[in-house]
Write a protein that holds these residues in place. Sequence first.
Motif, PDB file in Angstrom:
ATOM      1  N   CYS A  46       0.836  -1.204   0.000  1.00 51.70           N
ATOM      2  CA  CYS A  46       0.000   0.000   0.000  1.00 51.70           C
ATOM      3  C   CYS A  46       0.876   1.261   0.000  1.00 51.70           C
ATOM      4  O   CYS A  46       1.883   1.333   0.693  1.00 51.70           O
ATOM      5  CB  CYS A  46      -0.914  -0.008   1.229  1.00 51.70           C
ATOM      6  N   LEU A  47       0.482   2.240  -0.794  1.00 49.88           N
ATOM      7  CA  LEU A  47       1.256   3.476  -0.903  1.00 49.88           C
ATOM      8  C   LEU A  47       0.892   4.475   0.208  1.00 49.88           C
ATOM      9  O   LEU A  47       1.669   5.361   0.531  1.00 49.88           O
ATOM     10  CB  LEU A  47       1.038   4.126  -2.277  1.00 49.88           C
ATOM     11  N   ASN A  48      -0.276   4.345   0.785  1.00 51.53           N
ATOM     12  CA  ASN A  48      -0.672   5.183   1.937  1.00 51.53           C
ATOM     13  C   ASN A  48      -1.133   4.287   3.073  1.00 51.53           C
ATOM     14  O   ASN A  48      -2.295   4.329   3.458  1.00 51.53           O
ATOM     15  CB  ASN A  48      -1.840   6.114   1.578  1.00 51.53           C
TER      16      ASN A  48
ATOM     17  N   CYS B  22      -5.010   0.817   2.350  1.00 50.01           N
ATOM     18  CA  CYS B  22      -6.054   1.817   2.109  1.00 50.01           C
ATOM     19  C   CYS B  22      -7.132   1.290   1.167  1.00 50.01           C
ATOM     20  O   CYS B  22      -8.281   1.696   1.234  1.00 50.01           O
ATOM     21  CB  CYS B  22      -5.440   3.090   1.556  1.00 50.01           C
ATOM     22  N   GLY B  23      -6.763   0.397   0.261  1.00 49.38           N
ATOM     23  CA  GLY B  23      -7.740  -0.153  -0.681  1.00 49.38           C
ATOM     24  C   GLY B  23      -7.973   0.747  -1.875  1.00 49.38           C
ATOM     25  O   GLY B  23      -8.692   0.364  -2.797  1.00 49.38           O
ATOM     26  N   SER B  24      -7.382   1.939  -1.889  1.00 48.97           N
ATOM     27  CA  SER B  24      -7.696   2.843  -2.993  1.00 48.97           C
ATOM     28  C   SER B  24      -6.479   3.407  -3.720  1.00 48.97           C
ATOM     29  O   SER B  24      -6.627   4.050  -4.752  1.00 48.97           O
ATOM     30  CB  SER B  24      -8.575   3.989  -2.477  1.00 48.97           C
ATOM     31  N   CYS B  25      -5.265   3.172  -3.221  1.00 52.41           N
ATOM     32  CA  CYS B  25      -4.089   3.669  -3.944  1.00 52.41           C
ATOM     33  C   CYS B  25      -3.864   2.807  -5.198  1.00 52.41           C
ATOM     34  O   CYS B  25      -4.531   1.793  -5.388  1.00 52.41           O
ATOM     35  CB  CYS B  25      -2.851   3.630  -3.044  1.00 52.41           C
TER      36      CYS B  25
ATOM     37  N   CYS C 257      -2.992  -0.883  -4.273  1.00 57.29           N
ATOM     38  CA  CYS C 257      -4.147  -1.585  -3.683  1.00 57.29           C
ATOM     39  C   CYS C 257      -5.194  -1.885  -4.761  1.00 57.29           C
ATOM     40  O   CYS C 257      -5.743  -2.982  -4.823  1.00 57.29           O
ATOM     41  CB  CYS C 257      -4.796  -0.755  -2.589  1.00 57.29           C
TER      42      CYS C 257
HETATM   43 ZN   LIG Z   1      -3.256   1.368  -0.639  1.00 59.29          ZN
END
Ligand SMILES: [Zn+2]
Length: 364
Positions: free
Chosen positions: A52-54, A65-68, A71
């Motif tokens: 994950c990047l965030n 985060c599920g959204s980067c 992810c």
């Molecule tokens: Zn992420």
Amino acid sequence: MPFSEFHGNFETVHRLREMMSRDHLPHAVVLAGGRGSGKYTLSLMLAQALNCLNPPNTDGLPDFCGSCANCTRIGQACDLDARFAEAVEARENLRETDKKETRIFVQTHPDVLVIPPDPPQMMIKVDQVRRVIATIYYRPAEAKEKVYIFTDSAFMKEAANSLLKVLEEPPEFATIFLLTENSGELLPTLRSRSMTFTLAALTGEEIEKDLAKHHPEWKPAQRELVARLCDGAVGRARNFDLEAYTAARQHALVILNSALRGGEHSEPFKITESYRTGAEGREKTEGLIHTLYSLLRDLMFVDSGAPELVRNTDIATELKRMAESADFEWLTAASDRLAEVERGMRRNLLRSLSLDAFAAGLEK
Ligand SMILES: [Zn+2]
């Protein structure tokens, strides 16, 4: 979809995340558990958390985060059945010579490779492991950690031996997940180089409870039905298309009933006619075939005096009535014919035609 979305097996997930937070996640992880226990979902979640990047922190532990970008792309592999079917179809469309040399992989992120068993033998083959060996020693391009997920433990012998060599000297930036319903199926030498975590399947009641939260609009009988159809797989249960299933089952019941009664063709033919070619028709036909199988299996359970195993519990009375005229022999023949229809679909025969032949051939 962070870890809190993973249902059940809290302690195991907690332990894995703790290891990750201390940078102690082993390079080879065996996730063992029955069908639907969430092995694949969890391996993808861990792949997301590793990359994950965030990365958020929840309960003081690493999450994702599920959204980067990482992810999202890793998450695109979550419907394994669909991605697998696409890969198989892509191979089917290759030239004969290329077909033989092409192995099935699912890859939605350049650094995360999912390795399913390769059809038709449904085994992990040495060429698949060779792809792992050819890529694993290069640093990840866009991720922090390379991730390889073997979705099944049915390894050909040579493949298992090749993988063993990787596990003897894994690069520090790679994690390999080995998913298995029964860790005893893995070579002891593979197991001894991995750390095993076991996931328990959820019970029907636990899934029903979860569905009561996620699908308050469903009636209790419908929640029970979905829980049974999904074999303890909570993710599948939450996303279950009850409407499509009920519609397909209605069609399947007409086809089976008219075959059992005999003589009445117009009704089932009206139904099979509505199953057209093209992508949408294909999906619809697959749904119908799937439903027919599930009804035949239930009738088999009623016939063999094991009604507690019936999945379509909401139509138990109707199944009981049907089972009176559907004996074991007829049910076996029907399953065989259905397998023929499936094979025909793979060869792209006209769907409505092969469904017609199926319906007519079943007649008593
Ligand atoms: Zn992420």
